[in-house]
Design a protein around this motif. Sequence first.
Motif, mmCIF file in Angstrom:
data_model
loop_
_atom_site.group_PDB
_atom_site.id
_atom_site.type_symbol
_atom_site.label_atom_id
_atom_site.label_comp_id
_atom_site.label_asym_id
_atom_site.label_seq_id
_atom_site.Cartn_x
_atom_site.Cartn_y
_atom_site.Cartn_z
ATOM 1 N N PHE A 1 -24.678 178.117 39.170
ATOM 2 C CA PHE A 1 -26.011 178.608 39.526
ATOM 3 C C PHE A 1 -25.972 180.132 39.568
ATOM 4 C CE2 PHE A 1 -25.840 174.346 41.138
ATOM 5 C CZ PHE A 1 -27.127 173.845 41.002
ATOM 6 N N GLY A 2 -26.906 180.766 38.871
ATOM 7 C CA GLY A 2 -26.982 182.219 38.871
ATOM 8 C C GLY A 2 -27.617 182.761 40.138
ATOM 9 N N ASN B 1 -24.335 182.079 42.855
ATOM 10 C CA ASN B 1 -24.334 183.545 42.766
ATOM 11 C C ASN B 1 -23.474 184.055 41.610
ATOM 12 O OD1 ASN B 1 -26.019 183.794 45.057
ATOM 13 N ND2 ASN B 1 -24.246 183.593 46.406
ATOM 14 N N ALA B 2 -23.499 183.333 40.497
ATOM 15 C CA ALA B 2 -22.726 183.728 39.328
ATOM 16 C C ALA B 2 -23.524 184.690 38.443
ATOM 17 C CB ALA B 2 -22.321 182.486 38.535
ATOM 18 N N ASP B 3 -22.850 185.260 37.456
ATOM 19 C CA ASP B 3 -23.474 186.212 36.532
ATOM 20 C C ASP B 3 -24.220 185.454 35.432
ATOM 21 O OD1 ASP B 3 -22.309 188.592 37.765
ATOM 22 O OD2 ASP B 3 -20.407 187.820 37.005
ATOM 23 N N VAL B 4 -25.239 184.743 35.837
ATOM 24 C CA VAL B 4 -26.023 183.900 34.935
ATOM 25 C C VAL B 4 -27.497 184.104 35.268
ATOM 26 C CG1 VAL B 4 -26.618 181.522 34.331
ATOM 27 C CG2 VAL B 4 -24.222 182.155 34.657
ATOM 28 N N GLY B 5 -28.317 184.402 34.257
ATOM 29 C CA GLY B 5 -29.751 184.368 34.481
ATOM 30 C C GLY B 5 -30.459 185.689 34.579
ATOM 31 N N HIS B 6 -31.505 185.729 35.406
ATOM 32 C CA HIS B 6 -32.446 186.845 35.444
ATOM 33 C C HIS B 6 -31.880 188.112 36.076
ATOM 34 C CE1 HIS B 6 -35.365 183.704 34.482
ATOM 35 N NE2 HIS B 6 -36.250 184.647 34.234
ATOM 36 N N VAL B 7 -30.953 187.966 37.014
ATOM 37 C CA VAL B 7 -30.431 189.131 37.724
ATOM 38 C C VAL B 7 -29.265 189.715 36.924
ATOM 39 C CG1 VAL B 7 -29.419 189.985 39.866
ATOM 40 C CG2 VAL B 7 -31.151 188.173 39.945
#
Length: 327
Positions: free
Chosen positions: A264-265, A293-299
């Motif tokens: 989950f990002g 809180n992984a380095d995946v997605g919008h952030v």
Amino acid sequence: MIYPRFLRDGDIIGIPAPSAGIPPKKEPSLDLSLENIRKNGFKIQECDGIRSENYPSDTAEKRADDINSLIKNDDIDMLLCATGGDFLVEILPYIDYDSIVKNPKWIQGYSDPTSLLYSVTTLCDVATIYGGNAGSFDMKSLHKSLENNLEIWRGNIPVQRSFEKYESTRNDEIDGYNLDAEVRWQAINGDFEAEGRLLGGCFECINDILGTRFDGTKAFLDRYKNEGVIWYFDIFAMSAEVVANTLWKMKQMGYFKSARGFVFGRVMFPNEYTITYEKAIKRVLDTENVIINADVGHVNPKMTLINGAYARLRCENGRGSLEMELK
């Protein structure tokens, strides 16, 4: 799994707008992004209407026709979605999936383009790329995450590792990312290593097509039942409560039987009313290999993920790595 041909110098990238258009105030950002892509050796062909304030960019039929035309055009080597937005699901009934199978090309985007990517990979068994949109490369000196994205287009697939800092708040006055917070992956049921086929995208968009004729998950899982799946979910603004309910629904549908891990990002716009995201996820995936809180997605910064690729995922002491293999 069908992997489209990777790009070479001089190849042409077609840019459709299957969701929103690019309004005039964002055109400088788009122009800088496209300039960086050209500097890396590629040519650009924009579809009519991508520079538009319309929301979405055009009718469902026209947006789908742009994609179908790019797929059938032998001069176009890849499709890169202009931006995200809403209402991409409206184009799915008009997409020519048979042409995608006959003439597979890389299709890349993130956020609302998920619905297109997910349906292409699960229905057609054609790999797609969950990475930046056409306006994502808008900085004078590209961040390592964007350099990785461009390398993947060429077939040079690096081992991607968790970054040191992420952008907790956007600052449009600076060039590049506002890297102001420490990256720390959290394995909520303990550190782990896992292998399996990558599948996922924006969680809201996956939820939109679950159970429809554009959801080929069951067939995908059957094809790769011996390898298993590493699911990745990019939560844009879905509340923690709806995240739990959506995970429960997918579990009841049998989608997690062959799961090897879940990523989950970081959430772009958190909505935790009665429960945190961690507790919501653990409520359903209480014994699974789960990273949040992984380095995946919008952030930003984010990893570039190939739907359908065989992946090796590792999380240990707050750090992580992802290796993708095309087999």
